[in-house]
Write an enzyme that holds these catalytic residues in place. Sequence first.
Site, PDB file in Angstrom:
ATOM      1  N   PHE A  77      32.247  13.882  30.786  1.00 23.31           N
ATOM      2  CA  PHE A  77      33.437  14.383  31.476  1.00 23.31           C
ATOM      3  C   PHE A  77      33.212  15.813  31.956  1.00 23.31           C
ATOM      4  O   PHE A  77      32.897  16.701  31.155  1.00 23.31           O
ATOM      5  CB  PHE A  77      34.635  14.337  30.514  1.00 23.31           C
ATOM      6  CG  PHE A  77      35.876  15.031  31.017  1.00 23.31           C
ATOM      7  CD1 PHE A  77      36.397  14.758  32.279  1.00 23.31           C
ATOM      8  CD2 PHE A  77      36.550  15.952  30.217  1.00 23.31           C
ATOM      9  CE1 PHE A  77      37.553  15.381  32.738  1.00 23.31           C
ATOM     10  CE2 PHE A  77      37.700  16.588  30.669  1.00 23.31           C
ATOM     11  CZ  PHE A  77      38.202  16.302  31.925  1.00 23.31           C
ATOM     12  N   HIS A  86      42.879  36.852  41.010  1.00 21.41           N
ATOM     13  CA  HIS A  86      43.981  37.575  40.355  1.00 21.41           C
ATOM     14  C   HIS A  86      45.114  36.606  40.055  1.00 21.41           C
ATOM     15  O   HIS A  86      46.105  36.518  40.777  1.00 21.41           O
ATOM     16  CB  HIS A  86      44.447  38.744  41.234  1.00 21.41           C
ATOM     17  CG  HIS A  86      43.348  39.731  41.478  1.00 21.41           C
ATOM     18  ND1 HIS A  86      43.213  40.909  40.768  1.00 21.41           N
ATOM     19  CD2 HIS A  86      42.273  39.682  42.317  1.00 21.41           C
ATOM     20  CE1 HIS A  86      42.125  41.544  41.176  1.00 21.41           C
ATOM     21  NE2 HIS A  86      41.536  40.824  42.116  1.00 21.41           N
ATOM     22  N   ASP A  92      41.375  43.349  36.740  1.00 22.35           N
ATOM     23  CA  ASP A  92      41.139  43.958  38.053  1.00 22.35           C
ATOM     24  C   ASP A  92      39.893  44.815  37.913  1.00 22.35           C
ATOM     25  O   ASP A  92      39.866  45.745  37.092  1.00 22.35           O
ATOM     26  CB  ASP A  92      42.295  44.900  38.449  1.00 22.35           C
ATOM     27  CG  ASP A  92      43.577  44.155  38.804  1.00 22.35           C
ATOM     28  OD1 ASP A  92      43.588  42.914  38.792  1.00 22.35           O
ATOM     29  OD2 ASP A  92      44.577  44.855  39.084  1.00 22.35           O
ATOM     30  N   HIS A  96      38.697  46.257  43.332  1.00 21.02           N
ATOM     31  CA  HIS A  96      39.918  45.588  43.815  1.00 21.02           C
ATOM     32  C   HIS A  96      40.641  46.420  44.874  1.00 21.02           C
ATOM     33  O   HIS A  96      41.239  45.892  45.797  1.00 21.02           O
ATOM     34  CB  HIS A  96      40.835  45.338  42.609  1.00 21.02           C
ATOM     35  CG  HIS A  96      42.105  44.618  42.894  1.00 21.02           C
ATOM     36  ND1 HIS A  96      42.223  43.631  43.840  1.00 21.02           N
ATOM     37  CD2 HIS A  96      43.333  44.720  42.313  1.00 21.02           C
ATOM     38  CE1 HIS A  96      43.468  43.168  43.841  1.00 21.02           C
ATOM     39  NE2 HIS A  96      44.151  43.810  42.944  1.00 21.02           N
ATOM     40  N   HIS A 218      47.236  51.660  40.835  1.00 20.96           N
ATOM     41  CA  HIS A 218      46.011  50.893  41.094  1.00 20.96           C
ATOM     42  C   HIS A 218      44.956  51.779  41.758  1.00 20.96           C
ATOM     43  O   HIS A 218      43.799  51.799  41.344  1.00 20.96           O
ATOM     44  CB  HIS A 218      46.296  49.712  42.032  1.00 20.96           C
ATOM     45  CG  HIS A 218      46.711  48.443  41.346  1.00 20.96           C
ATOM     46  ND1 HIS A 218      47.917  48.287  40.718  1.00 20.96           N
ATOM     47  CD2 HIS A 218      46.065  47.254  41.214  1.00 20.96           C
ATOM     48  CE1 HIS A 218      48.000  47.054  40.235  1.00 20.96           C
ATOM     49  NE2 HIS A 218      46.891  46.399  40.520  1.00 20.96           N
TER      50      HIS A 218
HETATM   51 ZN   LIG Z   1      45.195  42.042  39.600  1.00 18.57          ZN
END
Ligand SMILES: [Zn+2]
Length: 269
Positions: A77, A86, A92, A96, A218
């Site tokens: 299998f 994401h 991240d 990114h 970020h």
């Molecule tokens: Zn992210």
Amino acid sequence: MASRVRMVFGWLALFCAGAAGYAEAGSQTPSLEEIPSGKTRVIDLSYAINDHLVSWPGDAKAFEAKTYATVAKEGYFTRSFWMLEHYGTHMDAPAHFPPGKTTLDEIAAEKFFGPAVVLDVGKEAALDPDYVLSVKKIAAWEEKHGKIPPGAIVILRTGWAARWPDVVRYRNQDADGKMHFPGFSMEAAKLLLDRKVSGLGCDTLSIDPGNSPDFPVHHLVLGAGVYQLENLADLSGLPEAGAYVIAAPIKLEGGSGGPVRVFALVAER
Ligand SMILES: [Zn+2]
């Protein structure tokens, strides 16, 4: 769920100028002496991956698994799967956001191991879904537990995991589609970068608060070469200090991010 085991081993570049102040942290040996010894619980902080998790708004398709071989036909299998980088509990990579930064496979493995710093903002988030982590909150943690050590993995515990996997409650969008969930403030992120942490994590869809239009945290954090963990599972079993985190992402060449299995080791006293 936690299981009992015995362990022996121990913006735009913030707008360019801001991020430039933070050199990309070099690899460092994980402080293995921080790993709890003796009777230790392992807490799995990752969600199982399937096609009905909470995706980022606008992501039409996030995951698909297909049977590739069956025991009846081929004698074994196997499946193939496809997914967004994401989606679900993921990391991240610095690449990114800022161009030219480290991709997922290039992050130094040492950075995946570190003492957990858990910043609990459950009360604040319950009162204000747009709450952002204050510098005061970090100061209060340090007052109690000492200065955040280099190489720490700092986790924001908002309580949002209790809403998972309810798309409506987890995204918490208003009539205009804007999301409302807590996150890190720029000031808090700057302080944590000064502490030379290895990673930041949260139990929400994003390190930036849900109502952020441009993801300044970020840009700042990834620009400094620090990775991020998003959609961490239930963090209620973690002490504010003393746990040890292992964040093991898929080693995806060129990845902007990807699924990550995150474990916390907690000493049983
Ligand atoms: Zn992210």
